[in-house]
Enzyme design. Structure first.
Site, PDB file in Angstrom:
ATOM      1  N   CYS A 139      -1.419   6.189   9.039  1.00  0.00           N
ATOM      2  CA  CYS A 139      -1.758   4.913   8.395  1.00  0.00           C
ATOM      3  C   CYS A 139      -2.827   5.212   7.363  1.00  0.00           C
ATOM      4  O   CYS A 139      -2.753   6.212   6.662  1.00  0.00           O
ATOM      5  CB  CYS A 139      -2.200   3.882   9.433  1.00  0.00           C
ATOM      6  SG  CYS A 139      -3.631   4.400  10.415  1.00  0.00           S
ATOM      7  N   ARG A 172       0.837  -1.205   0.000  1.00  0.00           N
ATOM      8  CA  ARG A 172       0.000   0.000   0.000  1.00  0.00           C
ATOM      9  C   ARG A 172       0.868   1.249   0.000  1.00  0.00           C
ATOM     10  O   ARG A 172       0.557   2.235  -0.681  1.00  0.00           O
ATOM     11  CB  ARG A 172      -0.947   0.005   1.208  1.00  0.00           C
ATOM     12  CG  ARG A 172      -2.029  -1.066   1.142  1.00  0.00           C
ATOM     13  CD  ARG A 172      -2.947  -0.999   2.341  1.00  0.00           C
ATOM     14  NE  ARG A 172      -3.793   0.193   2.321  1.00  0.00           N
ATOM     15  CZ  ARG A 172      -4.536   0.598   3.344  1.00  0.00           C
ATOM     16  NH1 ARG A 172      -4.540  -0.112   4.477  1.00  0.00           N
ATOM     17  NH2 ARG A 172      -5.280   1.677   3.248  1.00  0.00           N
TER      18      ARG A 172
END
Length: 280
Positions: free
Chosen positions: A236, A180
């Site tokens: 995050c 990611r």
């Protein structure tokens, strides 16, 4: 500062009058799963706190604040009071996700000025497997007096992150999986990549292969390449799994650590914010 405690530590203290235990189990893929699991069984005396109902505000239509915006502090404080938490309470938080969800409440309590918060290592399944007591009974808690004392230095704004990205004023830590971070995949948010200048330290690498948290020395070794005299901003996808990295950094002796609560999902809600892919 070591806020990570063993199951035996909790077992030895769970009935002490100033201890309050909070169950934070939650599955991002099934928002009802944590509450259902709590109703099936939990640590005696535990009170359930839901990530989306208790520890987040509703998502804004424009995406500002990210997928899990910080909760209204006054509402959370009232929820804590009703759960029997006072400013003198020792709070133990646990989940079944390696500390990902419980760390969110750990951070929120610190943000509200409450230092006596402990994350139970290994989680509920390990507790149950060890033969420690569980129950279906939900406790009756006597409301307590809790006054929040906000610690603004623990929170980073999008402007702080923009400055860190462009001027290098702080170290940016991306807590997501490496794929990611690289922008190779993005299963949740509408745009893939990372904040320019950020380094990738996947939060699950705070855990050993057995699923236990690494020791303070082990975490210090993990972060040995980071300077302790620099400010660190952690993010995050939505400000949840960044919290275990904040906890790990604090345990490793880093004092100047801030959470970008909106995280990647907030960053990409601003069309002017740049996006990086690949390794930097």
């Amino acid at each position: 500062m070591n806020s990570i405690v063993s199951m035996k530590w909790v077992l030895a203290r769970m009935y002490e009058p100033d201890i309050v235990i909070l169950d934070c189990r939650f599955a991002l893929s099934n928002s009802a799963a944590g509450g259902t699991a709590f109703q099936e069984d939990h640590i005696p005396g535990a009170v359930y706190f839901d990530l989306e109902q208790d520890l987040s505000s509703p998502v804004e239509p424009d995406g500002r604040g990210g997928r899990h915006p910080l909760p209204d502090i006054n509402m959370l404080a009232e929820r804590l009071r009703k759960s029997g938490i006072s400013n003198e309470s020792r709070v133990v938080v646990y989940d079944d996700q390696g500390g990902a969800m419980a760390s969110r409440l750990w951070w929120l309590l610190h943000y509200m000025g409450h230092e006596e918060v402990y994350l139970m290592d290994e989680g509920f399944s390990a507790w149950k497997a060890a033969g420690f007591p569980v129950t279906q009974e939900e406790p009756i808690r006597i409301p307590a007096s809790f006054t929040p004392h906000i610690q603004p230095e623990l929170l980073a704004s999008v402007e702080d992150v923009q400055e860190a990205s462009t001027a290098g004023s702080s170290i940016l830590v991306d807590s997501r999986e490496h794929a990611r971070y690289l922008g190779q995949e993005e299963p949740i948010d509408h745009t893939a990549g990372h904040i320019p200048g950020a380094i990738n330290l996947f939060w699950k690498e705070n855990l050993s292969e057995s699923g236990k948290w690494k020791s303070a020395d082990g975490l210090a070794e993990r972060f040995s390449n980071l300077p302790k005299d620099r400010q660190i901003i952690v993010y995050c996808g939505s400000g949840v799994t960044a919290c275990p990295n904040v906890l790990a950094l604090r345990t490793a002796g880093f004092d100047n650590v801030r959470l970008y609560a909106g995280s990647w999902s907030d960053w990409i809600s601003y069309s002017e914010n740049p996006i990086a892919t690949g390794n930097e």
